[in-house]
Scaffold this active site. Structure first.
Site, PDB file in Angstrom:
ATOM      1  N   GLY A  29      35.319  37.467  50.503  1.00  0.00           N
ATOM      2  CA  GLY A  29      35.221  36.029  50.308  1.00  0.00           C
ATOM      3  C   GLY A  29      36.053  35.480  49.304  1.00  0.00           C
ATOM      4  O   GLY A  29      36.669  35.908  48.535  1.00  0.00           O
ATOM      5  N   LEU A  31      38.178  33.032  49.266  1.00  0.00           N
ATOM      6  CA  LEU A  31      39.458  33.386  49.788  1.00  0.00           C
ATOM      7  C   LEU A  31      40.828  32.760  49.085  1.00  0.00           C
ATOM      8  O   LEU A  31      40.647  31.540  48.678  1.00  0.00           O
ATOM      9  CB  LEU A  31      39.575  33.315  51.374  1.00  0.00           C
ATOM     10  CG  LEU A  31      38.478  33.614  52.281  1.00  0.00           C
ATOM     11  CD1 LEU A  31      38.794  33.561  53.525  1.00  0.00           C
ATOM     12  CD2 LEU A  31      38.740  35.476  51.943  1.00  0.00           C
ATOM     13  N   HIS A  32      41.840  33.439  49.002  1.00  0.00           N
ATOM     14  CA  HIS A  32      43.277  32.701  48.451  1.00  0.00           C
ATOM     15  C   HIS A  32      44.267  33.339  49.172  1.00  0.00           C
ATOM     16  O   HIS A  32      44.082  33.814  50.316  1.00  0.00           O
ATOM     17  CB  HIS A  32      43.108  33.382  47.175  1.00  0.00           C
ATOM     18  CG  HIS A  32      42.963  34.765  46.774  1.00  0.00           C
ATOM     19  ND1 HIS A  32      44.080  35.741  47.466  1.00  0.00           N
ATOM     20  CD2 HIS A  32      42.265  35.648  46.267  1.00  0.00           C
ATOM     21  CE1 HIS A  32      43.608  36.789  47.194  1.00  0.00           C
ATOM     22  NE2 HIS A  32      42.764  37.032  46.500  1.00  0.00           N
ATOM     23  N   HIS A  35      44.484  36.632  50.863  1.00  0.00           N
ATOM     24  CA  HIS A  35      43.633  37.209  52.069  1.00  0.00           C
ATOM     25  C   HIS A  35      44.579  36.202  53.358  1.00  0.00           C
ATOM     26  O   HIS A  35      44.468  36.690  54.607  1.00  0.00           O
ATOM     27  CB  HIS A  35      42.406  36.265  52.033  1.00  0.00           C
ATOM     28  CG  HIS A  35      41.571  36.902  50.829  1.00  0.00           C
ATOM     29  ND1 HIS A  35      41.093  36.283  49.847  1.00  0.00           N
ATOM     30  CD2 HIS A  35      40.812  38.093  50.831  1.00  0.00           C
ATOM     31  CE1 HIS A  35      40.658  36.958  48.986  1.00  0.00           C
ATOM     32  NE2 HIS A  35      40.537  38.143  49.270  1.00  0.00           N
ATOM     33  N   LYS A 147      47.465  45.282  47.475  1.00  0.00           N
ATOM     34  CA  LYS A 147      46.834  44.922  46.073  1.00  0.00           C
ATOM     35  C   LYS A 147      45.768  46.120  45.727  1.00  0.00           C
ATOM     36  O   LYS A 147      45.713  46.852  44.670  1.00  0.00           O
ATOM     37  CB  LYS A 147      46.105  43.626  46.169  1.00  0.00           C
ATOM     38  CG  LYS A 147      45.175  43.389  45.166  1.00  0.00           C
ATOM     39  CD  LYS A 147      45.927  42.638  44.145  1.00  0.00           C
ATOM     40  CE  LYS A 147      44.931  42.496  42.637  1.00  0.00           C
ATOM     41  NZ  LYS A 147      43.607  42.309  42.905  1.00  0.00           N
ATOM     42  N   VAL A 174      50.342  39.433  47.238  1.00  0.00           N
ATOM     43  CA  VAL A 174      50.691  38.138  47.097  1.00  0.00           C
ATOM     44  C   VAL A 174      50.498  37.813  45.743  1.00  0.00           C
ATOM     45  O   VAL A 174      49.241  37.967  45.164  1.00  0.00           O
ATOM     46  CB  VAL A 174      49.972  37.044  47.983  1.00  0.00           C
ATOM     47  CG1 VAL A 174      50.343  35.868  47.888  1.00  0.00           C
ATOM     48  CG2 VAL A 174      50.354  37.469  49.546  1.00  0.00           C
ATOM     49  N   ARG A 185      38.671  37.310  41.422  1.00  0.00           N
ATOM     50  CA  ARG A 185      38.201  37.566  39.965  1.00  0.00           C
ATOM     51  C   ARG A 185      39.112  36.632  39.005  1.00  0.00           C
ATOM     52  O   ARG A 185      38.581  36.387  37.971  1.00  0.00           O
ATOM     53  CB  ARG A 185      38.176  38.778  39.634  1.00  0.00           C
ATOM     54  CG  ARG A 185      37.181  39.807  40.208  1.00  0.00           C
ATOM     55  CD  ARG A 185      37.091  41.078  39.656  1.00  0.00           C
ATOM     56  NE  ARG A 185      36.038  41.969  40.319  1.00  0.00           N
ATOM     57  CZ  ARG A 185      36.092  42.813  41.375  1.00  0.00           C
ATOM     58  NH1 ARG A 185      37.242  42.880  42.185  1.00  0.00           N
ATOM     59  NH2 ARG A 185      35.062  43.564  41.742  1.00  0.00           N
TER      60      ARG A 185
HETATM   61  P1  AMP Z   1      38.579  41.377  48.457  1.00  0.00           P
HETATM   62  O1  AMP Z   1      37.939  40.103  49.283  1.00  0.00           O
HETATM   63  O2  AMP Z   1      39.072  41.423  47.442  1.00  0.00           O
HETATM   64  O3  AMP Z   1      37.985  42.481  48.913  1.00  0.00           O
HETATM   65  O4  AMP Z   1      40.202  41.503  49.520  1.00  0.00           O
HETATM   66  C1  AMP Z   1      39.992  41.605  50.888  1.00  0.00           C
HETATM   67  C2  AMP Z   1      41.521  42.113  51.337  1.00  0.00           C
HETATM   68  O5  AMP Z   1      42.401  41.177  50.966  1.00  0.00           O
HETATM   69  C3  AMP Z   1      41.663  43.540  50.833  1.00  0.00           C
HETATM   70  O6  AMP Z   1      42.352  44.374  51.880  1.00  0.00           O
HETATM   71  C4  AMP Z   1      42.682  43.179  49.729  1.00  0.00           C
HETATM   72  O7  AMP Z   1      43.669  44.232  49.297  1.00  0.00           O
HETATM   73  C5  AMP Z   1      43.507  41.997  50.183  1.00  0.00           C
HETATM   74  N1  AMP Z   1      43.900  41.212  49.068  1.00  0.00           N
HETATM   75  C6  AMP Z   1      43.453  40.643  48.006  1.00  0.00           C
HETATM   76  N2  AMP Z   1      44.216  40.209  46.974  1.00  0.00           N
HETATM   77  C7  AMP Z   1      45.613  40.375  47.660  1.00  0.00           C
HETATM   78  C8  AMP Z   1      46.664  39.809  47.339  1.00  0.00           C
HETATM   79  N3  AMP Z   1      46.844  39.262  46.198  1.00  0.00           N
HETATM   80  N4  AMP Z   1      47.610  40.211  47.969  1.00  0.00           N
HETATM   81  C9  AMP Z   1      47.335  40.873  49.164  1.00  0.00           C
HETATM   82  N5  AMP Z   1      46.583  41.204  49.647  1.00  0.00           N
HETATM   83  C10 AMP Z   1      45.282  41.170  48.835  1.00  0.00           C
END
Ligand code: AMP
Length: 279
Positions: A29, A31-32, A35, A147, A174, A185
């Site tokens: 969650g 989200l940016h 995601h 990432k 990204v 974060r």
């Molecule tokens: P998280 O919510 O941080 O667990 O991320 C969920 C998914 O989004 C994971 O597979 C991350 O590697 C991917 N993700 C997070 N940040 C980025 C980013 N800046 N660019 C590409 N994928 C991302």
């Protein structure tokens, strides 16, 4: 878009029409664009796309990090709806880990170094929750961001080893305009910290330049990144690595491919980033 906390709803929707292909994007969650880039790729590849939003307590080895992890479910849902996502699972902790839960997924070797060494138990939590998410959604394809480079290696290993019936698709990192890798974060950075944070990508880019100029020594590249990071007193290095992208073992000499990766602390926020060198 269907949003539910209940496994039965997810299963019903998933299997409503078995001829449709499904993609799954596991997230925690807040989200940016990172995601959303996964969401867009999944929407191109599949008839239907599901997203999970679950801050998995099992993968946090630090209670403070878990407590500070940002949430905004309403904003997340509005973003996902706008993208055209079909199904969202936002389970409670009790749904994912009921009282008598006692199973976990552990891998050898690939979970040892880097994030695994810095965050004991982290990948046991990741592998266990990803196994559950794949079992709940049974997606044709499951999407992860580069990432979290080690996470991709770990999940691919698990999916192969345990014969999960899903294809793991990796999407590029990204970044913000100044190079900072997008992360939920980042919101916890102070405004001063936010200005300093691009040094992480800058140090990786310096090492990449050195590699392009012919440098093949792992130690020389680690030193290049370390020197750059040490120029900023507010940065504390957790680890710097030049490793084999598959085994994640540190390299003395780069033959063909290498994963440059690092984790640093800035304003108590842990930032990770990486660049893949492949010929
Ligand atoms: P998280 O919510 O941080 O667990 O991320 C969920 C998914 O989004 C994971 O597979 C991350 O590697 C991917 N993700 C997070 N940040 C980025 C980013 N800046 N660019 C590409 N994928 C991302």
């Amino acid at each position: 878009m269907i949003v539910s906390q209940h496994i039965a709803d997810i299963r019903r929707e998933r299997w409503h029409d078995p001829s449709l292909t499904w993609g799954l994007i596991p997230t925690m969650g807040y989200l940016h664009e990172g995601h959303l880039s996964l969401a867009r790729q999944a929407l191109r590849d599949n008839d239907r796309v599901g997203v999970s939003i679950f801050v998995n307590p099992l993968q946090f080895n630090n209670a403070d990090d878990l407590a500070r992890y940002p949430h905004d479910i309403e904003h997340d849902l509005s973003l996902l709806k706008k993208e055209g996502i079909h199904l969202v699972w936002d389970p409670t902790v009790e749904t994912v880990y009921p009282k008598n839960f006692q199973t976990s997924v552990m891998l050898q070797h690939v979970t040892g170094p880097l994030e695994g060494a810095a965050r004991p138990g982290h990948f046991e939590g990741v592998a266990t929750v990803v196994a559950k998410l794949i079992n709940v959604f049974q997606p044709n394809r499951t999407y992860f961001g580069q990432k979290d480079a080690q996470q991709v290696v770990v999940v691919k290993r698990m999916v192969d080893d345990l014969n999960f019936n899903t294809e793991i698709v990796t999407c590029p990192i990204v970044r913000e305009a100044d190079g900072l890798a997008m992360s939920s974060r980042n919101v916890n950075l102070t405004s001063e910290g936010r200005k300093i944070a691009p040094i992480v990508f800058q140090s990786l880019s310096l090492a990449k330049q050195a590699y392009k100029a012919g440098e093949r020594s792992g130690e020389a590249l680690r030193q290049t990144m370390k020197t750059k990071l040490n120029s900023e007193p507010r940065i504390t290095i957790d680890y710097i690595s030049v490793a084999d992208p598959q085994t994640l073992e540190e390299l003395n000499v780069i033959q063909e491919r290498a994963l440059l990766s690092m984790a640093v602390f800035l304003d108590k926020v842990r930032l990770i980033d990486n660049i893949l060198l492949d010929g």
